[in-house]
Design an enzyme around this catalytic site. Structure first.
Site, PDB file in Angstrom:
ATOM      1  N   ARG A 138       9.030  74.257  70.741  1.00 32.78           N
ATOM      2  CA  ARG A 138       8.075  75.131  70.066  1.00 32.78           C
ATOM      3  C   ARG A 138       6.743  74.414  69.927  1.00 32.78           C
ATOM      4  O   ARG A 138       6.662  73.336  69.340  1.00 32.78           O
ATOM      5  CB  ARG A 138       8.600  75.527  68.683  1.00 32.78           C
TER       6      ARG A 138
ATOM      7  N   SER B 199       6.442  78.752  49.084  1.00 32.04           N
ATOM      8  CA  SER B 199       7.856  78.818  48.700  1.00 32.04           C
ATOM      9  C   SER B 199       8.392  77.440  48.360  1.00 32.04           C
ATOM     10  O   SER B 199       9.132  77.265  47.383  1.00 32.04           O
ATOM     11  CB  SER B 199       8.668  79.440  49.835  1.00 32.04           C
TER      12      SER B 199
ATOM     13  N   GLN C 255      16.995  74.053  52.636  1.00 35.83           N
ATOM     14  CA  GLN C 255      17.832  73.686  53.783  1.00 35.83           C
ATOM     15  C   GLN C 255      17.380  72.342  54.342  1.00 35.83           C
ATOM     16  O   GLN C 255      16.213  72.179  54.719  1.00 35.83           O
ATOM     17  CB  GLN C 255      17.753  74.751  54.867  1.00 35.83           C
TER      18      GLN C 255
ATOM     19  N   GLU D 228      11.156  71.260  62.053  1.00 36.34           N
ATOM     20  CA  GLU D 228       9.775  70.772  62.051  1.00 36.34           C
ATOM     21  C   GLU D 228       8.861  71.657  61.207  1.00 36.34           C
ATOM     22  O   GLU D 228       7.925  71.165  60.562  1.00 36.34           O
ATOM     23  CB  GLU D 228       9.229  70.681  63.481  1.00 36.34           C
TER      24      GLU D 228
ATOM     25  N   ARG E 142       9.597  73.233  58.435  1.00 36.72           N
ATOM     26  CA  ARG E 142       9.782  72.839  57.035  1.00 36.72           C
ATOM     27  C   ARG E 142       9.064  71.519  56.745  1.00 36.72           C
ATOM     28  O   ARG E 142       8.478  71.323  55.674  1.00 36.72           O
ATOM     29  CB  ARG E 142      11.276  72.697  56.738  1.00 36.72           C
TER      30      ARG E 142
ATOM     31  N   GLU F 175      18.221  76.152  67.851  1.00 39.95           N
ATOM     32  CA  GLU F 175      17.701  76.522  66.531  1.00 39.95           C
ATOM     33  C   GLU F 175      16.609  77.575  66.651  1.00 39.95           C
ATOM     34  O   GLU F 175      16.620  78.601  65.960  1.00 39.95           O
ATOM     35  CB  GLU F 175      17.137  75.289  65.813  1.00 39.95           C
ATOM     36  N   ASN F 176      15.665  77.353  67.535  1.00 35.17           N
ATOM     37  CA  ASN F 176      14.534  78.268  67.649  1.00 35.17           C
ATOM     38  C   ASN F 176      14.931  79.614  68.230  1.00 35.17           C
ATOM     39  O   ASN F 176      14.433  80.656  67.806  1.00 35.17           O
ATOM     40  CB  ASN F 176      13.427  77.623  68.512  1.00 35.17           C
TER      41      ASN F 176
ATOM     42  N   ARG G 250      16.741  81.754  65.678  1.00 35.79           N
ATOM     43  CA  ARG G 250      15.847  82.280  64.646  1.00 35.79           C
ATOM     44  C   ARG G 250      14.689  83.069  65.249  1.00 35.79           C
ATOM     45  O   ARG G 250      13.772  83.461  64.544  1.00 35.79           O
ATOM     46  CB  ARG G 250      15.295  81.120  63.815  1.00 35.79           C
ATOM     47  N   ALA G 251      14.734  83.296  66.579  1.00 36.33           N
ATOM     48  CA  ALA G 251      13.695  84.072  67.275  1.00 36.33           C
ATOM     49  C   ALA G 251      12.315  83.468  67.051  1.00 36.33           C
ATOM     50  O   ALA G 251      11.322  84.185  66.924  1.00 36.33           O
ATOM     51  CB  ALA G 251      13.723  85.528  66.818  1.00 36.33           C
TER      52      ALA G 251
END
Length: 298
Positions: free
Chosen positions: A55, A69, A77, A95, A97, A128-129, A132-133
Site C-alpha cells: 500500500r 479515534s 488492535q 502501518e 495505525r 491484510e490490505n 480490508r479492501a
C-alpha cells in the site's frame, strides 16, 4: 527459538484473522501452561515501516479520523511486527495505525512479535490490505508482481496462498502494462479497474482515458470506444493483407507475457506455418534495460 520455527512452517493462506488469533499460552519450563500476553508495548520510535509495503497511498482524511479515534480510545488492535537490527521492529501489518499514532503523539504501541521471513511479510501485508479492501487495483497488482519477481512465486502459487483465482491475479497484473498517467487515474479512483482493462488493448490508452473521463463513459461504452478506435485507425489494405483473428489461447498468452514483462507483447503467426513473430514494445530506457537483463539470463 521454537516460536520462530513454528511460524516459518505455517502456511499463510489462512488470512490475517487467523494470524492475529494464533497467540496462545506458552508452556513454562516446569511443563505447566502459563498464560502470557498476546501483545507487548514497544516505544514508537523503535518501530519502522516496511519498505516493501504494497500500500503506497494513505488518505489524509482517513488518517485524521483514525488519529481522533486513537486519541480517545488508544490503539485497540495491536500491530504485527518482526524484529530488526539494531533494536528495531519492522511493521508487518498495521502501518496505518502506526502513522495515526504518530499524529496522535503516542509514545508506545501494542504489538505482536512474529518471526516472518521476507516472503511471509509481503504475503501477510497483501492479505491484510486485501481483506480490508485497502489496496487499489494498481497497488494490489504491484504486490503480486513483487511476490513473483523477488521471491519466484508463480500465479498458481499466489492463487493458493492468497485465496484469489488465477484469472483475478492475471487480469490485475495486466493493468501494469498501461502508461503511468493511466495508472495514476486508476490509483486516484477516477477510472475503475474495468475501464482500465478495456484500455489495455488500445494503441493510445492515455488519450482514450481522457475521453472516458470527459464523457463519463461506462465500462461497456469504453470497450466499444476501444473497438471503434481500432477499426478506424487501421490502415486501408487490400483484403488479402487482412490479418486473421487471433485465437483465445494466443490472446491469453499475450496477456500473460504483457503482465509479466510490464510491456505490451504481440504474437503473430504466419498462416499455415509454424513460424511467427513476437513484438515487445517498451516505453522507456529502463524497460529496455529490464528486457535486456531478462534475455541475458535466459
Amino acid at each position: 527459538m521454537s516460536e520462530k520455527k513454528t511460524n516459518k512452517s505455517r502456511g499463510l493462506g489462512r488470512g490475517l484473522s487467523a494470524l492475529m488469533a494464533d497467540v496462545g499460552p506458552e508452556p513454562s519450563q516446569a511443563g505447566a501452561a502459563a498464560p502470557r500476553r498476546a501483545d507487548q508495548m514497544i516505544p514508537i520510535e523503535k518501530i519502522v515501516a516496511n519498505p516493501d509495503q504494497p500500500r503506497r497511498r494513505f488518505s489524509q482524511d482517513d488518517l485524521d479520523d483514525l488519529t481522533n479515534s486513537i486519541r480517545q480510545k488508544g490503539v485497540i488492535q495491536p500491530l504485527i511486527v518482526r524484529p530488526r537490527e539494531p533494536d528495531q521492529y519492522e511493521i508487518v501489518a498495521g502501518e496505518r495505525r502506526w502513522r495515526a499514532a504518530q499524529q496522535a503523539q503516542l509514545h508506545e504501541l501494542p504489538v505482536i512479535v512474529r518471526y516472518f521471513d521476507d516472503t511471509e511479510v509481503l504475503e501477510v501485508a497483501i492479505i491484510e490490505n486485501i481483506q480490508r479492501a485497502d489496496l487499489n487495483a494498481v497497488e494490489e497488482a504491484a504486490g503480486y508482481r513483487q511476490l513473483m519477481e523477488k521471491f519466484g512465486h508463480t500465479q498458481e502459487k499466489l492463487s493458493e496462498a492468497l485465496g484469489k483465482s488465477r484469472s483475478h491475479i492475471a487480469n490485475l497484473m495486466r493493468l501494469l502494462s498501461l502508461p503511468e498517467d493511466v495508472l495514476d487515474l486508476l490509483r486516484e479512483g477516477h477510472l475503475s479497474a474495468g475501464h482500465a482493462r478495456a484500455l489495455i488493448t488500445s494503441e493510445n490508452p492515455s488519450d482514450l482515458a481522457k475521453a472516458v473521463l470527459k464523457g463519463g463513459l461506462s465500462v461497456r461504452a469504453t470497450e466499444q470506444l476501444v473497438k471503434k478506435q481500432a477499426t478506424e485507425g487501421a490502415p486501408k489494405l487490400a483484403p488479402k493483407a487482412t490479418a486473421p483473428e487471433k485465437d483465445a489461447d494466443t490472446k491469453a498468452l499475450e496477456g500473460d507475457l504483457s503482465a509479466n514483462l510490464r510491456m505490451k507483447v504481440s504474437l503473430s503467426h504466419k498462416p499455415g506455418q509454424e513460424a511467427g513473430e513476437m513484438t515487445i514494445r517498451y516505453s522507456s530506457l529502463d524497460d529496455l534495460d529490464t528486457l535486456c537483463r531478462l534475455l541475458s539470463q535466459a
